[in-house]
Design a protein around this motif. Structure first.
Motif, PDB file in Angstrom:
ATOM      1  N   GLY A   1      13.900  -3.030   0.263  1.00 29.11           N
ATOM      2  CA  GLY A   1      13.899  -1.660  -0.103  1.00 29.11           C
ATOM      3  C   GLY A   1      13.178  -1.146  -0.721  1.00 29.11           C
ATOM      4  O   GLY A   1      13.054   0.579  -0.537  1.00 29.11           O
ATOM      5  N   VAL A   2      12.648  -1.443  -2.204  1.00 29.99           N
ATOM      6  CA  VAL A   2      11.228  -0.441  -1.984  1.00 29.99           C
ATOM      7  C   VAL A   2      10.173   0.183  -1.346  1.00 29.99           C
ATOM      8  O   VAL A   2       9.959   1.748  -1.346  1.00 29.99           O
ATOM      9  CB  VAL A   2      10.946  -1.140  -2.972  1.00 29.99           C
ATOM     10  N   LEU A   3       9.783  -0.537  -0.624  1.00 27.48           N
ATOM     11  CA  LEU A   3       8.946   0.089   0.652  1.00 27.48           C
ATOM     12  C   LEU A   3       9.452   0.952   0.992  1.00 27.48           C
ATOM     13  O   LEU A   3       8.695   2.717   1.753  1.00 27.48           O
ATOM     14  CB  LEU A   3       8.586  -0.883   0.831  1.00 27.48           C
ATOM     15  N   ALA A   4      10.760   0.812   1.812  1.00 26.75           N
ATOM     16  CA  ALA A   4      11.236   1.395   2.711  1.00 26.75           C
ATOM     17  C   ALA A   4      11.804   3.274   1.367  1.00 26.75           C
ATOM     18  O   ALA A   4      11.064   4.158   2.324  1.00 26.75           O
ATOM     19  CB  ALA A   4      12.502   1.008   3.146  1.00 26.75           C
ATOM     20  N   VAL A   5      11.881   3.234   0.911  1.00 28.80           N
ATOM     21  CA  VAL A   5      11.675   4.357  -0.171  1.00 28.80           C
ATOM     22  C   VAL A   5      10.678   4.756  -0.343  1.00 28.80           C
ATOM     23  O   VAL A   5      10.373   6.572  -0.496  1.00 28.80           O
ATOM     24  CB  VAL A   5      12.883   3.874  -2.155  1.00 28.80           C
ATOM     25  N   ALA A   6       9.303   4.266  -0.349  1.00 30.20           N
ATOM     26  CA  ALA A   6       8.067   4.628  -0.727  1.00 30.20           C
ATOM     27  C   ALA A   6       7.498   5.985   0.454  1.00 30.20           C
ATOM     28  O   ALA A   6       7.253   6.657   0.270  1.00 30.20           O
ATOM     29  CB  ALA A   6       6.974   4.008  -1.100  1.00 30.20           C
ATOM     30  N   ILE A   7       8.001   5.211   1.328  1.00 31.16           N
ATOM     31  CA  ILE A   7       7.695   5.672   2.821  1.00 31.16           C
ATOM     32  C   ILE A   7       8.800   7.016   3.337  1.00 31.16           C
ATOM     33  O   ILE A   7       8.435   7.780   3.122  1.00 31.16           O
ATOM     34  CB  ILE A   7       8.246   5.345   4.115  1.00 31.16           C
TER      35      ILE A   7
ATOM     36  N   GLY B   1       1.909  11.018  -6.994  1.00 29.96           N
ATOM     37  CA  GLY B   1       2.405  11.361  -8.278  1.00 29.96           C
ATOM     38  C   GLY B   1       3.669  12.371  -7.417  1.00 29.96           C
ATOM     39  O   GLY B   1       4.104  13.635  -8.160  1.00 29.96           O
ATOM     40  N   PRO B   2       5.065  11.941  -7.095  1.00 33.76           N
ATOM     41  CA  PRO B   2       6.019  13.144  -6.409  1.00 33.76           C
ATOM     42  C   PRO B   2       6.815  13.307  -8.068  1.00 33.76           C
ATOM     43  O   PRO B   2       6.630  12.601  -8.907  1.00 33.76           O
ATOM     44  CB  PRO B   2       6.992  12.216  -5.320  1.00 33.76           C
ATOM     45  N   PRO B   3       7.851  14.011  -7.953  1.00 31.88           N
ATOM     46  CA  PRO B   3       8.533  14.779  -8.990  1.00 31.88           C
ATOM     47  C   PRO B   3      10.400  13.508  -9.040  1.00 31.88           C
ATOM     48  O   PRO B   3      10.709  13.463  -7.781  1.00 31.88           O
ATOM     49  CB  PRO B   3       9.030  15.668  -8.619  1.00 31.88           C
ATOM     50  N   TRP B   4       9.706  12.805 -10.049  1.00 35.56           N
ATOM     51  CA  TRP B   4      10.013  11.524 -10.374  1.00 35.56           C
ATOM     52  C   TRP B   4      12.063  12.177 -10.228  1.00 35.56           C
ATOM     53  O   TRP B   4      12.711  11.450  -9.970  1.00 35.56           O
ATOM     54  CB  TRP B   4       9.726  10.553 -11.183  1.00 35.56           C
ATOM     55  N   ARG B   5      11.989  13.295 -11.230  1.00 35.26           N
ATOM     56  CA  ARG B   5      13.555  13.510 -11.070  1.00 35.26           C
ATOM     57  C   ARG B   5      14.238  13.855  -9.345  1.00 35.26           C
ATOM     58  O   ARG B   5      15.422  13.510  -9.530  1.00 35.26           O
ATOM     59  CB  ARG B   5      13.838  14.768 -12.037  1.00 35.26           C
TER      60      ARG B   5
ATOM     61  N   ALA C   1       0.693  -1.052  -0.029  1.00 38.52           N
ATOM     62  CA  ALA C   1       0.262   0.125   0.013  1.00 38.52           C
ATOM     63  C   ALA C   1       0.717   1.036  -0.152  1.00 38.52           C
ATOM     64  O   ALA C   1       0.474   2.304  -0.599  1.00 38.52           O
ATOM     65  CB  ALA C   1      -1.031  -0.038   1.203  1.00 38.52           C
ATOM     66  N   PHE C   2       2.291   1.282   0.818  1.00 39.17           N
ATOM     67  CA  PHE C   2       3.049   2.202   0.582  1.00 39.17           C
ATOM     68  C   PHE C   2       3.433   2.868  -0.978  1.00 39.17           C
ATOM     69  O   PHE C   2       3.317   3.250  -1.386  1.00 39.17           O
ATOM     70  CB  PHE C   2       3.881   2.270   1.150  1.00 39.17           C
ATOM     71  N   VAL C   3       4.028   1.440  -1.693  1.00 47.08           N
ATOM     72  CA  VAL C   3       3.735   2.093  -2.866  1.00 47.08           C
ATOM     73  C   VAL C   3       2.827   2.434  -4.044  1.00 47.08           C
ATOM     74  O   VAL C   3       3.047   3.635  -4.843  1.00 47.08           O
ATOM     75  CB  VAL C   3       4.411   0.525  -3.330  1.00 47.08           C
ATOM     76  N   VAL C   4       1.689   1.870  -4.281  1.00 45.47           N
ATOM     77  CA  VAL C   4       0.880   2.157  -4.549  1.00 45.47           C
ATOM     78  C   VAL C   4       0.686   3.768  -4.046  1.00 45.47           C
ATOM     79  O   VAL C   4      -0.091   4.970  -5.120  1.00 45.47           O
ATOM     80  CB  VAL C   4      -0.727   1.559  -3.719  1.00 45.47           C
ATOM     81  N   ALA C   5       0.559   4.296  -3.080  1.00 46.72           N
ATOM     82  CA  ALA C   5       0.059   5.597  -2.348  1.00 46.72           C
ATOM     83  C   ALA C   5       1.316   6.460  -2.635  1.00 46.72           C
ATOM     84  O   ALA C   5       1.171   7.553  -3.125  1.00 46.72           O
ATOM     85  CB  ALA C   5       0.626   5.936  -1.282  1.00 46.72           C
TER      86      ALA C   5
END
Length: 405
Positions: free
Chosen positions: A230-236, A159-163, A150-154
């Motif tokens: 790691g992906v989940l932690a970055v999403a947080i 919609g963060p600034p991906w750059r 759910a953290f990744v979905v959120a």
């Protein structure tokens, strides 16, 4: 097919040991205080953890030893006792934080104070360990832990600034409060590269009876399992950077603030999904820590050990995790703030890393144990660099943060 299902060992190690109270708290603090700037610490820590976990599985498959067995056999009882004492102190602190995380998840769901939930949570952890099997814990936690996606979905909903997110993956110096920035970086590394993770993983390989046909599966399991966390932690971090600063929050002081992290993206359901994610991941971590403590103690002293065996078959092993749970629940039942316990324990974990990692590196370069499966120079260099960095930062910043209040 059975071999591919064993990838769940990596997922449970990741959910139960990577994304838990430490990773959630440190990532949220990093995003609130410094935006995307500390994503690099998660990336660096995850890369090191992938290498260490793959090494621990390779060691167990090649030698038929766990890491604790190997340290005692290669270096003798004196060094093993030192490693055991230091790891036990760290494990008990982190276990207390995980029990507190489960209790907080229940507090958010029910409104009852986390203190009242501490003893029931501890009993539930103990009961599952007493009555369950390694496979039950492994498959159950890895399946339930998928709610944390759910953290990744959120993150994508926001919609963060991906750059800017990508720029945060590159190390940078802060423009303010350098000691606090370094302390959070140390805490992230401590939350990511915990020694008990690869000690636990090597025990899991033996429990699951992986043979030499599993070297490839081990590599895939370590890579995808740890990358998942790691992906989940970055999403947080990304969510925290987008949610808190616009609300004037740059210093996370309680889990009540962290609990709102999913609400902007997922609405009213956000608090419930966060609570369940916190509850499940911390419960998995509590199981994993309790088992890790029992594993390293029993293996080091040559006792019978296996989560799949009946407690009457390995009573000393069962006694260790029982005592660990009893000790760890005391500060939470007494009302100590789980967030403070979490942040401090993550920094202390970083300081203790060399004691667990360096003997392990010697084992991984000893052909007596692993034969032709010794480490390459690159693997050794990556691990030594990141562990040295975490230790150096911790030596400098932890005293500053503690003595400075």
């Amino acid at each position: 097919m059975k071999k591919w299902l064993e990838v769940s060992l990596g997922i449970v190690t990741s959910v139960g040991g990577f994304l838990e109270t430490g990773s959630i708290a440190t990532s949220a603090q990093a995003g609130a205080a410094y935006g995307f700037a500390l994503i690099w610490a998660v990336v660096l820590g995850t890369a090191c953890l992938i290498v260490l976990v793959e090494m621990s599985g390779r060691f167990a498959i090649a030698s038929r030893y766990t890491i604790a067995d190997g340290i005692r056999d290669r270096f003798g009882s004196n060094l093993f006792i030192l490693v055991l004492v230091v790891m036990s102190i760290v494990n008990l602190m982190v276990l207390a934080a995980e029990i507190g995380g489960v209790a907080l998840g229940l507090q958010f769901l029910t409104g009852w104070s986390f203190q009242w939930w501490a003893l029931p949570v501890a009993f539930a952890v103990w009961l599952l360990l007493w009555r369950g099997t390694f496979g039950t814990i492994e498959k159950g936690v890895s399946a339930l832990g998928l709610i944390s996606l759910a953290f990744v979905v959120a993150m994508f909903v926001m919609g963060p600034p991906w750059r800017d997110v990508a720029r945060g993956a590159l190390p940078s110096l802060p423009d303010r409060n350098g000691a606090h920035y370094a302390f959070i970086a140390v805490s992230i590394l401590g939350a990511t590269i915990s020694s008990y993770l690869f000690f636990f993983y090597s025990s899991g390989v033996i429990e699951e009876k992986w043979d030499k046909s599993y070297f490839g599966i081990n590599r895939i399991t370590a890579t995808f399992g740890m990358a998942f966390g790691g992906v989940l932690a970055v999403a947080i971090i990304v969510l925290a950077a987008m949610v808190y600063p616009p609300r004037g929050i740059e210093d996370i002081e309680s889990y009540d603030q962290i609990a709102m992290i999913l609400t902007p993206a997922l609405g009213a359901w956000g608090i419930y999904i966060f609570s369940l994610s916190l509850l499940i991941t911390c419960f998995g971590a509590a199981l994993e820590l309790s088992l890790a403590q029992a594993y390293i103690t029993a293996q080091g002293f040559g006792w019978n050990w296996s989560e799949d065996a009946k407690p009457k078959t390995d009573p000393a092993f069962s006694l260790v995790y029982t005592v660990a749970i009893v000790i760890a629940v005391i500060p939470i039942a007494a009302g100590l703030d789980p967030l403070r316990i979490t942040i401090f324990s993550m920094a202390i974990t970083a300081m203790s890393l060399p004691l667990g990692v360096i003997p392990f590196l010697f084992l991984m370069n000893d052909e007596t144990y692993v034969g032709e499966h010794t480490n390459g120079w690159m693997g050794n260099a990556v691990v030594l660099f990141i562990v040295g960095l975490a230790f150096a930062l911790a030596i400098v910043t932890v005293p500053l943060q503690v003595w400075g209040g």
